[in-house]
Structure formats: structure tokens, C-alpha cells
Write a protein that holds these residues in place. Structure first.
Motif, mmCIF file in Angstrom:
data_model
loop_
_atom_site.group_PDB
_atom_site.id
_atom_site.type_symbol
_atom_site.label_atom_id
_atom_site.label_comp_id
_atom_site.label_asym_id
_atom_site.label_seq_id
_atom_site.Cartn_x
_atom_site.Cartn_y
_atom_site.Cartn_z
ATOM 1 N N SER A 296 39.201 4.471 -11.961
ATOM 2 C CA SER A 296 40.508 4.376 -11.265
ATOM 3 C C SER A 296 41.660 5.175 -11.769
ATOM 4 N N PRO A 297 42.628 5.304 -11.441
ATOM 5 C CA PRO A 297 43.770 6.269 -11.729
ATOM 6 C C PRO A 297 44.341 5.632 -13.081
ATOM 7 N N ILE A 298 44.287 4.422 -13.440
ATOM 8 C CA ILE A 298 44.884 3.809 -14.511
ATOM 9 C C ILE A 298 43.755 4.041 -15.525
ATOM 10 N N VAL A 299 42.497 4.136 -15.487
ATOM 11 C CA VAL A 299 41.518 4.588 -16.626
ATOM 12 C C VAL A 299 41.861 5.926 -16.872
ATOM 13 N N ALA A 300 41.997 6.371 -15.650
ATOM 14 C CA ALA A 300 42.030 8.287 -15.794
ATOM 15 C C ALA A 300 43.124 8.639 -16.686
ATOM 16 N N GLN A 301 44.263 7.848 -16.297
ATOM 17 C CA GLN A 301 45.679 8.180 -16.965
ATOM 18 C C GLN A 301 45.468 7.993 -18.678
ATOM 19 N N ILE A 302 45.026 6.803 -18.894
ATOM 20 C CA ILE A 302 44.761 6.470 -20.146
ATOM 21 C C ILE A 302 43.745 7.553 -20.979
ATOM 22 N N LEU A 303 42.649 7.826 -20.359
ATOM 23 C CA LEU A 303 41.761 8.908 -21.022
ATOM 24 C C LEU A 303 42.546 10.124 -21.206
ATOM 25 N N TYR A 304 43.352 10.544 -20.079
ATOM 26 C CA TYR A 304 44.252 11.747 -20.385
ATOM 27 C C TYR A 304 45.311 11.465 -21.513
ATOM 28 N N ASN A 305 45.675 10.425 -21.645
ATOM 29 C CA ASN A 305 46.648 10.220 -22.853
ATOM 30 C C ASN A 305 45.949 10.584 -24.155
ATOM 31 N N ARG A 306 44.472 10.406 -24.050
ATOM 32 C CA ARG A 306 43.717 10.223 -25.360
ATOM 33 C C ARG A 306 43.481 11.656 -25.736
ATOM 34 N N GLY A 307 43.886 12.568 -24.670
ATOM 35 C CA GLY A 307 43.592 13.866 -24.924
ATOM 36 C C GLY A 307 42.335 14.435 -24.258
ATOM 37 N N LEU A 308 41.971 13.500 -23.300
ATOM 38 C CA LEU A 308 40.907 13.880 -22.219
ATOM 39 C C LEU A 308 41.327 14.678 -21.159
ATOM 40 N N ALA B 106 53.851 7.490 -22.007
ATOM 41 C CA ALA B 106 53.262 8.834 -21.913
ATOM 42 C C ALA B 106 53.882 9.441 -20.490
ATOM 43 N N PRO B 107 53.784 10.477 -20.647
ATOM 44 C CA PRO B 107 54.224 11.083 -19.261
ATOM 45 C C PRO B 107 53.025 11.135 -18.378
ATOM 46 N N LYS B 108 53.539 10.678 -17.020
ATOM 47 C CA LYS B 108 52.645 10.726 -15.884
ATOM 48 C C LYS B 108 51.804 11.951 -15.743
ATOM 49 N N THR B 109 50.494 11.862 -15.493
ATOM 50 C CA THR B 109 49.762 12.749 -14.966
ATOM 51 C C THR B 109 49.961 13.328 -13.331
ATOM 52 N N PRO B 110 49.886 14.499 -13.110
ATOM 53 C CA PRO B 110 49.824 14.730 -11.409
ATOM 54 C C PRO B 110 48.869 14.163 -10.717
ATOM 55 N N PRO B 111 49.188 13.218 -9.737
ATOM 56 C CA PRO B 111 48.068 12.497 -9.115
ATOM 57 C C PRO B 111 46.903 13.640 -8.550
ATOM 58 N N ASP B 112 47.085 14.770 -8.405
ATOM 59 C CA ASP B 112 46.011 15.678 -7.746
ATOM 60 C C ASP B 112 45.031 15.957 -8.948
ATOM 61 N N HIS B 113 45.387 15.870 -10.112
ATOM 62 C CA HIS B 113 44.689 16.066 -11.381
ATOM 63 C C HIS B 113 43.929 14.701 -11.624
ATOM 64 N N LEU B 114 44.587 13.568 -11.483
ATOM 65 C CA LEU B 114 44.197 12.394 -11.669
ATOM 66 C C LEU B 114 42.694 12.196 -10.555
ATOM 67 N N ALA B 115 43.017 12.648 -9.445
ATOM 68 C CA ALA B 115 42.100 12.674 -8.231
ATOM 69 C C ALA B 115 40.711 13.149 -8.814
ATOM 70 N N GLN B 116 40.580 13.997 -9.688
ATOM 71 C CA GLN B 116 39.390 14.971 -10.165
ATOM 72 C C GLN B 116 38.566 13.966 -11.323
ATOM 73 N N TYR B 117 38.944 12.747 -11.557
ATOM 74 C CA TYR B 117 38.407 12.050 -12.679
ATOM 75 C C TYR B 117 37.491 11.220 -11.791
ATOM 76 N N ARG B 118 36.053 11.378 -11.768
ATOM 77 C CA ARG B 118 35.250 10.682 -10.946
ATOM 78 C C ARG B 118 34.865 9.293 -11.465
ATOM 79 N N GLU B 119 34.474 8.389 -10.456
ATOM 80 C CA GLU B 119 34.037 7.017 -10.819
ATOM 81 C C GLU B 119 34.855 6.315 -11.955
#
Length: 581
Positions: A27-39, A12-25
Motif C-alpha cells: 500500500s502507499p502507507i507501507v511504501a512511504q514508510i519504507l521510503y522513509n527508511r532509506g529504501l 517525514a516529507p511526502k513522497t511523490p505519488p507517481d514514485h510510490l506507485a512503483q512500489y509493487r504489492e
């Protein structure tokens, strides 16, 4: 002989770090996976991760807005007050069996005279049938409630009405060109349903109906046989089983909540049948998760309907007798072992006959000894193994029945539509279907289907793909990460267990394990860090590795508890020598 194909890894394409930083509480790994799920909205991702509110989906919230729901609730309550006999008519798979058990149990608790009816796969086939309705009418029944079936039973509902039956259809399957003219139809996919979630399993719809009935009656008014007043939560273990086993999408918030809460109930279950089933499946009470349902509980419940009678599974889920529960669990275990053996034997037989892989557009196989309950499983296994559409047929004397499975590049139901003049009946969706055919039409049908597949797939690179969530550095693979990934549970269809890759690991030790040496056990080194344990189940013959090789691995990170030790373990999905992809 056709050999298994190498998998193509798609990361899956990497999500920009500044966007991942908005996913509160998280980690970047969990945030990336949720982004991959369409969230892609951080607020939605947070809500998904911490969802626990069941209220938004209540059918009762639609009372007064949807006449068919009002009619269903009023008719059921009338039958309860008048002590009319009611039949709950289900399907023979895990979703149908749990739906039937749930609604029968709920109606009994509300004081209804109610009995289950589940058709026999071989003798009656799927869904509502006229002979069953005639039998039910002769019992003196006036009200039939379908669960997990009926939405396409237009003619059968008319027959039932002619017999004097009021039929309430509850279902979740796709709508046909015409809705049955039933007393009431409850299906979240109906255009005027205004329901919050249209992807519930059949058992989810049955649960919402039971919940509404309990709410109207007043929680606490219902009485169980043991004197304890049940609540709708008591049925959530059944909801979890049916939802996961029927591959309802777990990226949908309501399904996620229902399964999440259902697993909590299941791990404290009072059901004698489930406790006995856990024992034969070697599952530990308190550690049951969605994977336990998908690989342990669901297949054993399904085995009853595939090879015997689904009522065996219904009785297991409903019994309060521990001795009977144990006997039924042993019976389902034996049927599941038989199902595995029959599936494996049929798959092996077909595989041995396959030749000329490059020119093979579609796998087409049949045998008069194939059991009707396993042809779909065999077709699915062949499609997964060889990445080709597959048709597996149970040959009869005059006509044959088949199940089909397909790949994203070929819509199998559309292909069957183009062959409709050669078929007795057919149906399904893009990647799974079934049909009945007169034997005299099989040669022409096979040629036409092969041509359609060849034309559709010509020039395409037919390699199975492995969807990768992200690449993880070797230093980040840890027990802490494995525990953090558990936040994504329950995982399943449309919310799969995360698949990760880690590069450049050194094979320090490899061996085969299992009674038939079918599993591959590895110890993988990473520079300056402790080694990682890895296992590939049933994959010992697929990879050629030796000590000292450097490999890139695709895996799911899991927690392994053994001899009092808790460690992170890689469940291997694929291996490539470093630099070969």
C-alpha cells in the motif's frame, strides 16, 4: 526541579505519488514508510520486505579470499581433531552471552572440548583481561576464541600470546588505531574483510563462524547430547536475541533476515531456559516478536551481568534441565525487578536535585551507592526525559566510574577526548561512552565538561523530537492497516515501529489504569466512524485532557487481543490539542 520537555513533531516529507506507485504489492502507507527508511528504490524495498535468504553473508564464501578466516577455521578444526581444550571468551551483556552460548553449543556439537568464560562486570570489567588469560592458560588451554569483544585488546592479546595462547578474535565493534596481533581476527569492519554486511552484532559474527564450521564438517555430522543432529538454524534464536538486544540496525538486510528467521525458531524453541524465561516475562510462545526481545527477554538476560554474574544467563540459555531452567528464570526475573527499582530510584533522586533547566547544558550526577550495572541505564533515561547529555557516576574511594549518554547535537566521546588528561581511561561513540576518573580530578573535569557542553549547545533549541513517518487519515486507521504494518517486522533499531499521526480526534472517554494509575486509557471519536481505543503507558501524568477535547495524536498502531476480540489500538506516544503544533 527540571520538568519534562514538550516534544517537537517532525513529519517525514511526502513522497511523490507517481514514485510510490512503483512500489509493487504494498500500500502507499507501507511504501512511504519504507521510503522513509532509506529504501528509495522500489526493488530494494520489495527485497527488504520479502527477504528470507541467509546465504549472501556466509563467511565460508570468503574462504581463500581472507587469510585470517582460513587460519581461524583451520585452527579450530585442528583443536577439535586433537581434542584440545578451547575457551570461548565473551562479554557480560545479552549480545556477549548469546554469542558465548551459541559458539560453545556449536563447538560441542562438532565434538570439541570447550568451556565458556565471561568476565564479571565489577571484578574484571569489560573485555579481555590479563588475569583471566593467565587463569585460562593455567587450565592447560591453548586456544581462546573471543566473541563480542577483543578488537581493541591489543596489549591483552600480546600478554595471552606470551602465555602460549592462540587467540582468535571475533568481534563487531569499531576498530581501534591498531588491530590486535592475534592468531586470527574476524570482524566485518576490517577493511580487507570484503564482507557483505559490516553491521552484524557480535552474535551474528559468531553464528557465521559456526555456520562455516558446520558446512566444512558436513551438516549431519554434528551430534547433540540427545542424539539429534543440530543445524546452524538451531542457533538462530540466540542470534535474534543478541542482535535485537544489542541494537544492531534492523534496516540492514542481513540482520533483518537473521532476526526474522530467529524469531521463527524462537517461537518453536526447544530451549528449556527460554521457555522458562517466557513464562516469568509473561510472553506467549508463538507470539514472540522483536519487541518481546527488546522489552522482555533482553533486559532479563542483561540483568544478570548488571547486578550479579552473567554466567547465570549463560546457564539459562544452555541448560537442558527444566527444573534448573525454572530456577534460573526466577532468579533473572528477580534481578530484573531489582534493576528496575534501582534505576527508578536513582533517576528519581537525580531528578529531584535538578534545578534551573534553561541554563543546564548537561546533567552530571554521582553517588557512591549507585550500582555500576545501572549507571548507563540511568544516564539514558535522563537524556531521554530531559534531552540533555547526562553523566552518571558510581563514586568509589579513590576513583569513580561513569557512563554517559548524549543527544545528536553533542558528541560526548569527542568531549571526553578533550578532557583525556583528567581521565584514567575512556571510550565510546558519539552518543554513548564511559570513563574512569580519579576522584581528585572530578571537580575540574566537571567544570570543563560543562563548559564544552555549554559552548556546543549555545543557541540551539533543545527540545526532544518525535520522528513521524506520515499523517494517516482517521478513516484509514483500522485492523487491516495494523495487520499490513506487520510486514515491516522485525522492527527495532534503525527500523522502528512506524509512528503515525492522526488529527482532529474527539476525546469521548479518558481514565487512568494500572496499579498506580500510571497509564492513560482513551476512547477517541472520529466523525461517522467507530471509536478508536488508545493507551499511553506510564504517561498518565504527562497530559491534561478532558472529555470533548479535540486532539492530534502521535502513535504506533498495534493489534490488541482481549477476551477473544481482536481490534486495532493506538499506542500513544504524544498528544497535542488540535491546532497547537
Amino acid at each position: 526541579m527540571l520538568m519534562p520537555l514538550e516534544k517537537r513533531w517532525i513529519v517525514a516529507p511526502k513522497t511523490p505519488p507517481d514514485h510510490l506507485a512503483q512500489y509493487r504489492e504494498m500500500s502507499p502507507i507501507v511504501a512511504q514508510i519504507l521510503y522513509n527508511r532509506g529504501l528509495t528504490d522500489p526493488a530494494d524495498a520489495y527485497r527488504f520486505l520479502h527477504a528470507d535468504d541467509l546465504n549472501p553473508g556466509s563467511l565460508l564464501s570468503l574462504k581463500g579470499k581472507r587469510p585470517s578466516i582460513d587460519r581461524a577455521l583451520a585452527r579450530i578444526r585442528q583443536a577439535i581433531r586433537a581434542n584440545e581444550p578451547i575457551v570461548v571468551y565473551g562479554d557480560f551483556d545479552a549480545d556477549g552471552v548469546t554469542s558465548t552460548a551459541l559458539l560453545v553449543e556449536a563447538l560441542k556439537a562438532l565434538g570439541a572440548r570447550v568451556a565458556p568464560y565471561i568476565p564479571h562486570r565489577v571484578d574484571e570489567g569489560y573485555g579481555v583481561n590479563n588475569e583471566a588469560l593467565l587463569k585460562i592458560a593455567r587450565w592447560g588451554v591453548k586456544l581462546v576464541i573471543t566473541v563480542d569483544c577483543g578488537i581493541r585488546s591489543v596489549e591483552e592479546v600480546e600478554e595471552g600470546k606470551a602465555l602460549g595462547l592462540d587467540i582468535i578474535v571475533t568481534d563487531h565493534h569499531s576498530l581501534g588505531p591498531e588491530l590486535p596481533k592475534a592468531y586470527s581476527v574476524i570482524n566485518p569492519k576490517c577493511d580487507d574483510a570484503n564482507y557483505t554486511e559490516d553491521m552484524l552484532a557480535g552474535v551474528g559474527v559468531a553464528y557465521r563462524l559456526a555456520e562455516a564450521l558446520f558446512t566444512i564438517a558436513g551438516i549431519g555430522q554434528a551430534k547433540a547430547a540427545n542424539g539429534r543432529a543440530p543445524t546452524p538454524d538451531d542457533f538462530l534464536d540466540l542470534v535474534a536475541i543478541g542482535t535485537v538486544a544489542d541494537l544492531a540496525p534492523l534496516n540492514r538486510l542481513e540482520n533483518r533476515i537473521l532476526v526474522k528467521r530467529g524469531l521463527q525458531i524462537m517461537n518453536e524453541t526447544r530451549r528449556m531456559g527460554l521457555r522458562a524465561l517466557f513464562e516469568v516475562a509473561q510472553l506467549k510462545l508463538g507470539s514472540i516478536d522483536a519487541g518481546s526481545i527488546g522489552f522482555g527477554i533482553g533486559p532479563r538476560i542483561n540483568a544478570a551481568g548488571r547486578l550479579d554474574d552473567a554466567m547465570l544467563a549463560y546457564e539459562l540459555l544452555s541448560t537442558t534441565d527444566p527444573n534448573k531452567a525454572g530456577q534460573l528464570a526466577v532468579r533473572l526475573q528477580a534481578l530484573n525487578v531489582q534493576r528496575q527499582e534501582l534505576t527508578r530510584a536513582a533517576q528519581d533522586m537525580i531528578r529531584e536535585k535538578l534545578e534551573d533547566a534553561e541554563s543546564l547544558p548537561l546533567i552530571f550526577a554521582g553517588d557512591r551507592h549507585f550500582q555500576p550495572g545501572i549507571v548507563g541505564l540511568v544516564a539514558g533515561r535522563l537524556t531521554e526525559e530531559f534531552f540533555r547529555p547526562a553523566v552518571v557516576m558510581e563514586e568509589g574511594d579513590l576513583e569513580s566510574r561513569a557512563s554517559c549518554r548524549s543527544i545528536p547535537q553533542f558528541d560526548i566521546t569527542h568531549a571526553l577526548d578533550q578532557c583525556a588528561s583528567l581521565l584514567v581511561r575512556h571510550g565510546g561513540h558519539a552518543q554513548a561512552a564511559g570513563f574512569t576518573i580519579l576522584n581528585e580530578n572530578i571537580p575540574e573535569f566537571k567544570d570543563k565538561l560543562m563548559t564544552l557542553a555549554r559552548n556546543a549547545l549555545r543557541g540551539q533549541d533543545l527540545l526532544p523530537t518525535l520522528e513521524i513517518d506520515m499523517e494517516v487519515d482517521a478513516a484509514d486507521v483500522s485492523l487491516d492497516l495494523a495487520m499490513e504494518l506487520r510486514q515491516l517486522e522485525p522492527t527495532g533499531h534503525m527500523n522502528p515501529t512506524p509512528t503515525l499521526i492522526t488529527r482532529n480526534l474527539r476525546v469521548q472517554e479518558w481514565r487512568t489504569v494500572g496499579q498506580k494509575d500510571q497509564h492513560l486509557k482513551l476512547r477517541l471519536g472520529r466523525a461517522g466512524l467507530s471509536t478508536l481505543d488508545a493507551i499511553g503507558f506510564n504517561l498518565a501524568g504527562d497530559w491534561s485532557v478532558k472529555n470533548g477535547d479535540y486532539v492530534d495524536v502521535a502513535y504506533q498502531l498495534e493489534i490488541n487481543e482481549w477476551n477473544g476480540n481482536t481490534t486495532a489500538q493506538l499506542r500513544l506516544l504524544d498528544i497535542k490539542r488540535t491546532g497547537t503544533w
